[in-house]
Design an enzyme around this catalytic site. Sequence first.
Site, PDB file in Angstrom:
ATOM      1  N   TYR A  79       0.865  -1.185   0.000  1.00 41.59           N
ATOM      2  CA  TYR A  79       0.000   0.000   0.000  1.00 41.59           C
ATOM      3  C   TYR A  79       0.896   1.229   0.000  1.00 41.59           C
ATOM      4  CZ  TYR A  79      -3.856   2.943   1.856  1.00 41.59           C
ATOM      5  OH  TYR A  79      -4.831   3.880   2.067  1.00 41.59           O
ATOM      6  N   TYR A 233      -9.145  -4.766   9.216  1.00 43.58           N
ATOM      7  CA  TYR A 233      -7.812  -4.249   9.518  1.00 43.58           C
ATOM      8  C   TYR A 233      -7.861  -2.963  10.348  1.00 43.58           C
ATOM      9  CZ  TYR A 233      -3.672  -1.456   8.747  1.00 43.58           C
ATOM     10  OH  TYR A 233      -2.606  -0.632   8.950  1.00 43.58           O
ATOM     11  N   HIS A 234      -8.711  -2.047   9.927  1.00 46.61           N
ATOM     12  CA  HIS A 234      -8.745  -0.739  10.607  1.00 46.61           C
ATOM     13  C   HIS A 234      -9.284  -0.852  12.027  1.00 46.61           C
ATOM     14  CE1 HIS A 234      -9.335  -0.457   6.249  1.00 46.61           C
ATOM     15  NE2 HIS A 234      -8.400   0.465   6.336  1.00 46.61           N
ATOM     16  N   LYS A 587      -8.263  17.405  17.412  1.00 47.95           N
ATOM     17  CA  LYS A 587      -7.772  16.853  16.151  1.00 47.95           C
ATOM     18  C   LYS A 587      -8.034  17.894  15.078  1.00 47.95           C
ATOM     19  CE  LYS A 587      -6.660  13.282  15.211  1.00 47.95           C
ATOM     20  NZ  LYS A 587      -5.341  12.590  15.308  1.00 47.95           N
ATOM     21  N   ASP A 591      -7.020  14.684   9.483  1.00 46.72           N
ATOM     22  CA  ASP A 591      -6.456  13.524  10.181  1.00 46.72           C
ATOM     23  C   ASP A 591      -7.541  12.816  10.995  1.00 46.72           C
ATOM     24  OD1 ASP A 591      -5.066  11.765  11.776  1.00 46.72           O
ATOM     25  OD2 ASP A 591      -3.994  13.322  12.904  1.00 46.72           O
ATOM     26  N   HIS A 593      -7.135   9.820  12.662  1.00 48.03           N
ATOM     27  CA  HIS A 593      -6.631   8.873  13.667  1.00 48.03           C
ATOM     28  C   HIS A 593      -7.105   9.327  15.042  1.00 48.03           C
ATOM     29  CE1 HIS A 593      -3.678   8.336  10.386  1.00 48.03           C
ATOM     30  NE2 HIS A 593      -3.601   7.092  10.806  1.00 48.03           N
TER      31      HIS A 593
HETATM   32  C1  B12 Z   1      -3.755   2.960  14.076  1.00 50.82           C
HETATM   33  C2  B12 Z   1      -3.384   3.606  12.777  1.00 50.82           C
HETATM   34  C3  B12 Z   1      -4.382   3.777  11.841  1.00 50.82           C
HETATM   35  C4  B12 Z   1      -5.818   3.355  12.076  1.00 50.82           C
HETATM   36  C5  B12 Z   1      -6.520   4.471  12.851  1.00 50.82           C
HETATM   37  C6  B12 Z   1      -7.612   4.011  13.761  1.00 50.82           C
HETATM   38  C7  B12 Z   1      -8.133   5.125  14.610  1.00 50.82           C
HETATM   39  N1  B12 Z   1      -9.429   5.289  14.645  1.00 50.82           N
HETATM   40  O1  B12 Z   1      -7.377   5.835  15.228  1.00 50.82           O
HETATM   41  C8  B12 Z   1      -6.300   3.202  10.618  1.00 50.82           C
HETATM   42  C9  B12 Z   1      -5.992   1.804  10.163  1.00 50.82           C
HETATM   43  C10 B12 Z   1      -7.765   3.493  10.393  1.00 50.82           C
HETATM   44  C11 B12 Z   1      -5.365   4.149   9.908  1.00 50.82           C
HETATM   45  C12 B12 Z   1      -5.663   4.715   8.707  1.00 50.82           C
HETATM   46  C13 B12 Z   1      -4.812   5.563   8.024  1.00 50.82           C
HETATM   47  N2  B12 Z   1      -3.539   5.853   8.355  1.00 50.82           N
HETATM   48 CO1  B12 Z   1      -2.709   5.284  10.000  1.00 50.82          CO
HETATM   49  N3  B12 Z   1      -1.719   4.668  11.452  1.00 50.82           N
HETATM   50  C14 B12 Z   1      -2.057   4.021  12.523  1.00 50.82           C
HETATM   51  C15 B12 Z   1      -0.801   3.671  13.327  1.00 50.82           C
HETATM   52  C16 B12 Z   1      -0.398   2.284  12.918  1.00 50.82           C
HETATM   53  C17 B12 Z   1      -0.900   3.720  14.845  1.00 50.82           C
HETATM   54  C18 B12 Z   1      -1.497   4.983  15.423  1.00 50.82           C
HETATM   55  C19 B12 Z   1      -2.074   4.703  16.804  1.00 50.82           C
HETATM   56  O2  B12 Z   1      -3.265   4.716  16.994  1.00 50.82           O
HETATM   57  N4  B12 Z   1      -1.235   4.374  17.789  1.00 50.82           N
HETATM   58  C20 B12 Z   1      -1.665   4.102  19.135  1.00 50.82           C
HETATM   59  C21 B12 Z   1      -1.959   5.430  19.858  1.00 50.82           C
HETATM   60  C22 B12 Z   1      -2.367   5.168  21.281  1.00 50.82           C
HETATM   61  O3  B12 Z   1      -0.759   6.141  19.812  1.00 50.82           O
HETATM   62  P1  B12 Z   1      -0.637   7.683  19.414  1.00 50.82           P
HETATM   63  O4  B12 Z   1      -1.798   8.178  18.691  1.00 50.82           O
HETATM   64  O5  B12 Z   1       0.705   7.904  18.841  1.00 50.82           O
HETATM   65  O6  B12 Z   1      -0.703   8.386  20.861  1.00 50.82           O
HETATM   66  C23 B12 Z   1       0.308   8.206  21.819  1.00 50.82           C
HETATM   67  C24 B12 Z   1       1.357   9.309  21.804  1.00 50.82           C
HETATM   68  O7  B12 Z   1       1.638   9.771  20.512  1.00 50.82           O
HETATM   69  C25 B12 Z   1       0.807  10.326  22.720  1.00 50.82           C
HETATM   70  N5  B12 Z   1      -0.157  11.286  22.210  1.00 50.82           N
HETATM   71  C26 B12 Z   1      -0.853  11.337  21.067  1.00 50.82           C
HETATM   72  N6  B12 Z   1      -1.640  12.397  21.020  1.00 50.82           N
HETATM   73  C27 B12 Z   1      -1.470  13.068  22.160  1.00 50.82           C
HETATM   74  C28 B12 Z   1      -2.017  14.240  22.633  1.00 50.82           C
HETATM   75  C29 B12 Z   1      -1.625  14.716  23.887  1.00 50.82           C
HETATM   76  C30 B12 Z   1      -2.194  15.968  24.381  1.00 50.82           C
HETATM   77  C31 B12 Z   1      -0.695  13.995  24.655  1.00 50.82           C
HETATM   78  C32 B12 Z   1      -0.305  14.477  25.964  1.00 50.82           C
HETATM   79  C33 B12 Z   1      -0.148  12.827  24.176  1.00 50.82           C
HETATM   80  C34 B12 Z   1      -0.531  12.372  22.930  1.00 50.82           C
HETATM   81  O8  B12 Z   1       0.190   9.565  23.723  1.00 50.82           O
HETATM   82  C35 B12 Z   1      -0.365   8.369  23.175  1.00 50.82           C
HETATM   83  C36 B12 Z   1      -0.038   7.244  24.118  1.00 50.82           C
HETATM   84  O9  B12 Z   1       1.306   6.904  24.068  1.00 50.82           O
HETATM   85  C37 B12 Z   1       0.200   4.737  12.783  1.00 50.82           C
HETATM   86  C38 B12 Z   1       1.658   4.338  12.827  1.00 50.82           C
HETATM   87  C39 B12 Z   1       2.195   4.272  14.239  1.00 50.82           C
HETATM   88  N7  B12 Z   1       2.683   3.154  14.651  1.00 50.82           N
HETATM   89  O10 B12 Z   1       2.122   5.250  14.954  1.00 50.82           O
HETATM   90  C40 B12 Z   1      -0.292   4.923  11.343  1.00 50.82           C
HETATM   91  C41 B12 Z   1      -0.098   6.264  10.651  1.00 50.82           C
HETATM   92  C42 B12 Z   1      -0.374   7.379  11.617  1.00 50.82           C
HETATM   93  N8  B12 Z   1      -1.127   6.232   9.597  1.00 50.82           N
HETATM   94  C43 B12 Z   1      -0.779   6.800   8.524  1.00 50.82           C
HETATM   95  C44 B12 Z   1      -1.618   6.956   7.379  1.00 50.82           C
HETATM   96  C45 B12 Z   1      -0.963   7.567   6.170  1.00 50.82           C
HETATM   97  C46 B12 Z   1      -2.955   6.555   7.376  1.00 50.82           C
HETATM   98  C47 B12 Z   1      -3.941   6.819   6.233  1.00 50.82           C
HETATM   99  C48 B12 Z   1      -4.038   8.294   5.927  1.00 50.82           C
HETATM  100  C49 B12 Z   1      -3.542   6.002   5.010  1.00 50.82           C
HETATM  101  C50 B12 Z   1      -4.287   6.349   3.802  1.00 50.82           C
HETATM  102  N9  B12 Z   1      -3.739   7.139   2.932  1.00 50.82           N
HETATM  103  O11 B12 Z   1      -5.366   5.862   3.627  1.00 50.82           O
HETATM  104  C51 B12 Z   1      -5.253   6.204   6.761  1.00 50.82           C
HETATM  105  C52 B12 Z   1      -6.414   7.190   6.944  1.00 50.82           C
HETATM  106  C53 B12 Z   1      -6.659   7.598   8.332  1.00 50.82           C
HETATM  107  C54 B12 Z   1      -7.358   8.898   8.589  1.00 50.82           C
HETATM  108  N10 B12 Z   1      -8.661   8.977   8.455  1.00 50.82           N
HETATM  109  O12 B12 Z   1      -6.741   9.847   8.967  1.00 50.82           O
HETATM  110  C55 B12 Z   1       0.652   7.282   8.576  1.00 50.82           C
HETATM  111  C56 B12 Z   1       0.782   8.803   8.676  1.00 50.82           C
HETATM  112  C57 B12 Z   1       1.997   9.280   7.884  1.00 50.82           C
HETATM  113  C58 B12 Z   1       2.668  10.493   8.374  1.00 50.82           C
HETATM  114  N11 B12 Z   1       2.380  11.035   9.525  1.00 50.82           N
HETATM  115  O13 B12 Z   1       3.519  10.978   7.655  1.00 50.82           O
HETATM  116  C59 B12 Z   1       1.211   6.488   9.812  1.00 50.82           C
HETATM  117  C60 B12 Z   1       2.295   7.207  10.572  1.00 50.82           C
HETATM  118  C61 B12 Z   1       1.734   5.144   9.254  1.00 50.82           C
HETATM  119  C62 B12 Z   1       2.800   5.320   8.209  1.00 50.82           C
HETATM  120  N12 B12 Z   1       4.071   5.423   8.578  1.00 50.82           N
HETATM  121  O14 B12 Z   1       2.501   5.347   7.055  1.00 50.82           O
HETATM  122  N13 B12 Z   1      -4.232   4.325  10.602  1.00 50.82           N
END
Ligand code: B12
Lengths: 714, 355
Positions: A79, A233-234, A587, A591, A593
């Site tokens: 992808y 998957y999502h 948000k 975006d 996510h």
């Molecule tokens: C889960 C995920 C998805 C899920 C989202 C489900 C959902 N409802 O959230 C699904 C499968 C739907 C998805 C889809 C897409 N995704 Co996505 N996804 C991810 C993934 C694998 C994990 C994100 C996640 O949820 N982590 C778990 C949570 C708990 O962690 P977190 O958000 O980072 O938050 C933590 C910290 O960051 C922090 N934090 C976050 N926010 C805040 C705010 C505050 C105030 C504080 C204090 C802390 C804090 O605390 C949290 C706990 O530790 C990431 C890659 C990765 N490993 O990070 C890619 C990623 C974010 N996705 C990506 C992409 C491109 C997409 C799509 C746009 C792809 C596409 N073109 O279709 C789509 C569309 C999504 C959309 N509508 O925006 C890219 C973004 C690229 C970039 N940034 O340059 C990433 C980075 C993957 C990649 N390398 O390609 N995705």
Amino acid sequence: MLKHPRGKEWEERAKKELKDKPLESIIWETPEGIRINPLYTAEDLESLDYVNTLPGLPPYVRGPMATMYTNRPWTIRQYAGFSTARESNEFYRKCLAEGQKGLSVAFDLPTHRGYDSDHPRVAGDVGKAGVAVDSVEDMKILFDQIPLDKMSVSMTMNGAVLPILGGYIVAAEEQGVSHDLLSGTIQNDILKEYLTRNTYIYPPQPSMRIVSDIMAYCSKEMPRFNTISISGYHMMEAGADTVLQTAFTLADGLEYVRAGLRAGMKVDDFAPRFSFFFGVGMSFFMNIAMLRAARMLWHRLMSNFNPKNPRSTMLRTHCQTSGWSLTAQDPYNNIIRTTIECLSAVLGGTQSLHTNSFDEAIGLPTDFSARIARNTQLVVQEESDICRAIDPLGGSYYLEVMTQKIVDEAQKVIDEIEEMGGMAKAIESGMPKMRIEEAATRRQARIDQGLETIVGVNRYVADDNIEFEIREVPESVRNEQIARLEELRKKRDNKAVEKALADLTRAAETGGNLMEATLPAVRARATLGEISNALEVVFGRFVATTLCISGVYASEYRDTTIIESLRKRTAQFEEREGRRPRILLTKMGQDGHDRGVKVVATAYADLGFDVDISPMFQTPEEAARMAIENDVHMVGVSSLAAGHKVLIPELIKELKRFGGEEILVIAGGVIPPKDYQFLYDAGVVGIFGPGTPIIESANKVLNILESKGRSKQS
Amino acid sequence: MTKAAGASGCGEESRAQASEFEKTKAGPTKDSDYYVKGVLDNDRLILSKTITLMESTRPEDHDLALEVMDRILPYTGKAIRLGITGVPGGGKSTLIETLGMMLVEKGFRVAVIAVDPSSKISGGSIMGDKTRMQFLSAQENAYVRPAATGQTLGGVARKTRESMLVCEAAGYDVVIIETVGVGQLETTVASMVDFFLVLMIPGAGDELQGIKRGILELADAVVINKADGDNLVHAQMAQKEYQTALHLVNPRTPTWLPPVLTCSALEKTGIEEIWNTVLEHRKKLSATGELEARRREQALEWTWFLVDEGLREWFYKHPKTKGLLPEIKKRIESGTITPTRAASELLEQIINKRS
Ligand code: B12
Ligand SMILES: Nc1nc2c(ncn2[C@@H]2O[C@H](COP(=O)(O)OP(=O)(O)OP(=O)(O)O)[C@@H](O)[C@H]2O)c(=O)[nH]1
Ligand SMILES: [Mg+2]
């Protein structure tokens, strides 16, 4: 416990080895709540009647095809998509030259949500998380030198599915390829958008009409094309365990079957063109079992519709390894994780597969990281001899029991959903989303406490920083797209465009196949935004309801002293400041996510914060106004789709404009460390990347707020 | 940072000094002029900060809050005060979005105070109501303020009422208060608004969805929401049930028999009727003078409420009782003292020694 004739003997030996620990201590309960015994034997298979069935024959547990990989291995389908159509096209052609077999297009978020690149709500999103497509002209460039009669193309598109599928069809027409030769898959699975993926445009009802119109159109015109890819998957990436993933996905599938029947088709007209999409995580055997269970269950569920064509009951699936399981810390470990998940998908019998890149938690793949990801599959496929026998784990006592357990548990959830009136109704009630969020929150609490090991994050942390290249999409992409749009609008016959759009609007109002009605507009060079808008004037734009869970994080977090100490600090903050620390979590941009923001919100509330949560898709101005009105101490921006460098400085500017310069701004999510200084310079006071334990970020947030309180006084 | 920090937590005197200190050293101070002027100018930022001041639980803020309140009071009283309560998830926020948008389009200026419960365990809260008022929140002529209940009924009641008055002074024509109908808070809200709307959903059965019957006695109208799609018939059935139920409670006044209406906040049907009902109620009760009387009565009730709250706070924080509380609690729990005796011992501590 064991039914085996020598079970007693084994138990005795086991007890000896365990010394003073009881036998129960080696029973494991999975996150799904399934009990796993330490040992299974032939006796456990006695009641399982499907075990000795054959691949290619019902109930398809062992695989949908008779020969599986012995004849043709799974399709390596990565992808990808970023920046402009031209850049993505170059990338695709390079990948194909290096051994990739199928294409899979990732569109950017404005495209997903039906906005042209020049729309004011998408300033930070163009080309960032996928390729920007504004019209058929971009589609033609995207597939330049890629023969659409030979290359199977998968497109992840749900919201703006009409203009995108239309663009693909017209691009093919203009390549001289007729509709019936087109092969590939359009995701076209709108239900899970409301649940987890968040790139919907219209409300559910008209959206379901679009889905069935596409099914109807393609079954007639494009017999080799998969009209839908029903996606779990999502859900997994949003937090669902294997049971929830299986149940919700198949329940969505049932809903589409009914939509097709309601639209007057026969089940065999469309069900054979259904494909599925599963996510495969780190729990190796559970995920293999899940794929086998899903096939068995789909066969069971579909048999109720009495199809004549066996393909209607056959679950064929694409898989993707889990991006969520990949870490920003010590990122080369991700190659190992992906390899394990790849094996899981393959042993589960997937038809095609995407493997993630090791820089997953940092940004979009680079040429190098994409190569390693692809090679992971090539090595497994061509060096390991895994493809030589079909369903090589079939008959494994453990795996077969797990398969049956997932079937049973998922069936229970499906029954519950059917009871509610089907998945559309269930989604409306919020039930599935809450279940997923609850699972995500529990998982977060377990990881934050170290109950689940993540190497390099909560154990075996490395102290060196590995340097590697990161892909960054420049802001100039938006300007390029805008210039192309201007040119297009000048060159085309605007009268013809208007007429085609008016016809489309009329079709939306009065009925008629919307796919058919879209094609003339695409041919006339109407833009994606214009086409989406022609429908939006009739259907409206969907606004999601944000529901929040509470109490789950704290209850899953067993170490009460840590929770209590943070609660004490928020309470002391109130004594000092007259109210609790109040934080707006927001948000911005397109975006979608929301897993992270929801988990942080519910956990912070559990720690004694007053948490305001904003709607999705805010502009910086809207977020700033909300911060001012709610008079928060702090705005926490969660940014995962690379809009941070545009949207966060803009937010800070807007806060100032409203007089809210005292309001602090922090950020979290996928923000490459090299951008930290840029954000600090813009005024951000804290950044919390992937893998930050919530306890830790909460602690730091309180430090920041308290030190601000002090500096105000001195 | 010597004096100010050292002062916190000390006696009355040093606290006064500390605020003196802040005034001279800590940049531009916000005195009552700042708040009053800002509110009367309807400055969104200052309006918000004024509500925060009213919400503050910090004793140091009380005097200032009181002074601001005194000064803006003459500018209050002109708005239509509307309370909306009902079961969780019944559609209160969505109704406010729809009704509010309709009112804004009619030229009204609309303020909303949406109260969400704080967790009893953590003290924290998630305020999500505003996500369902996206369009209203974006209007120039609207102001939406989410608030958490906090830990005490007295606290939330006071801040809700005062926030409402602040919004009135800022020139909002309609002030809507949203509360979840599961506590005592609704009774208090009912006694601060002109019109108290109880929102229900179809499929209730006769146990009335966990809402206390007492609330129906306070209702000026019951509205069955989600009267759309498959639910329409159920909503009409529920309408009949509630009509019957309302017959069994005594109306607050013979002038007004609370009607039962149906609406769909989502599909925007029945909204105009709700508003017309509010206006009709207003017309009828104004004509008989009951509206004025109700507000006067509310002012009285409010005074006694504040006195009660003040006494309660004074009692629990009093140096002579505060120290005894844990001990007494233990004795009651272990059964070595009766509750009656315990209460009178505590009260004697203050009452006898003073007189
Ligand atoms: C889960 C995920 C998805 C899920 C989202 C489900 C959902 N409802 O959230 C699904 C499968 C739907 C998805 C889809 C897409 N995704 Co996505 N996804 C991810 C993934 C694998 C994990 C994100 C996640 O949820 N982590 C778990 C949570 C708990 O962690 P977190 O958000 O980072 O938050 C933590 C910290 O960051 C922090 N934090 C976050 N926010 C805040 C705010 C505050 C105030 C504080 C204090 C802390 C804090 O605390 C949290 C706990 O530790 C990431 C890659 C990765 N490993 O990070 C890619 C990623 C974010 N996705 C990506 C992409 C491109 C997409 C799509 C746009 C792809 C596409 N073109 O279709 C789509 C569309 C999504 C959309 N509508 O925006 C890219 C973004 C690229 C970039 N940034 O340059 C990433 C980075 C993957 C990649 N390398 O390609 N995705
Ligand atoms: N079908 C239908 N659904 C509605 C209607 N009004 C609200 N809803 C839905 O009901 C759910 C809850 O709506 P809210 O407006 O948040 O309800 P609430 O009473 O404010 O909820 P809390 O503040 O959480 O107690 C949302 O999913 C709404 O979309 C309606 O008129 N019809
Ligand atoms: Mg609400």
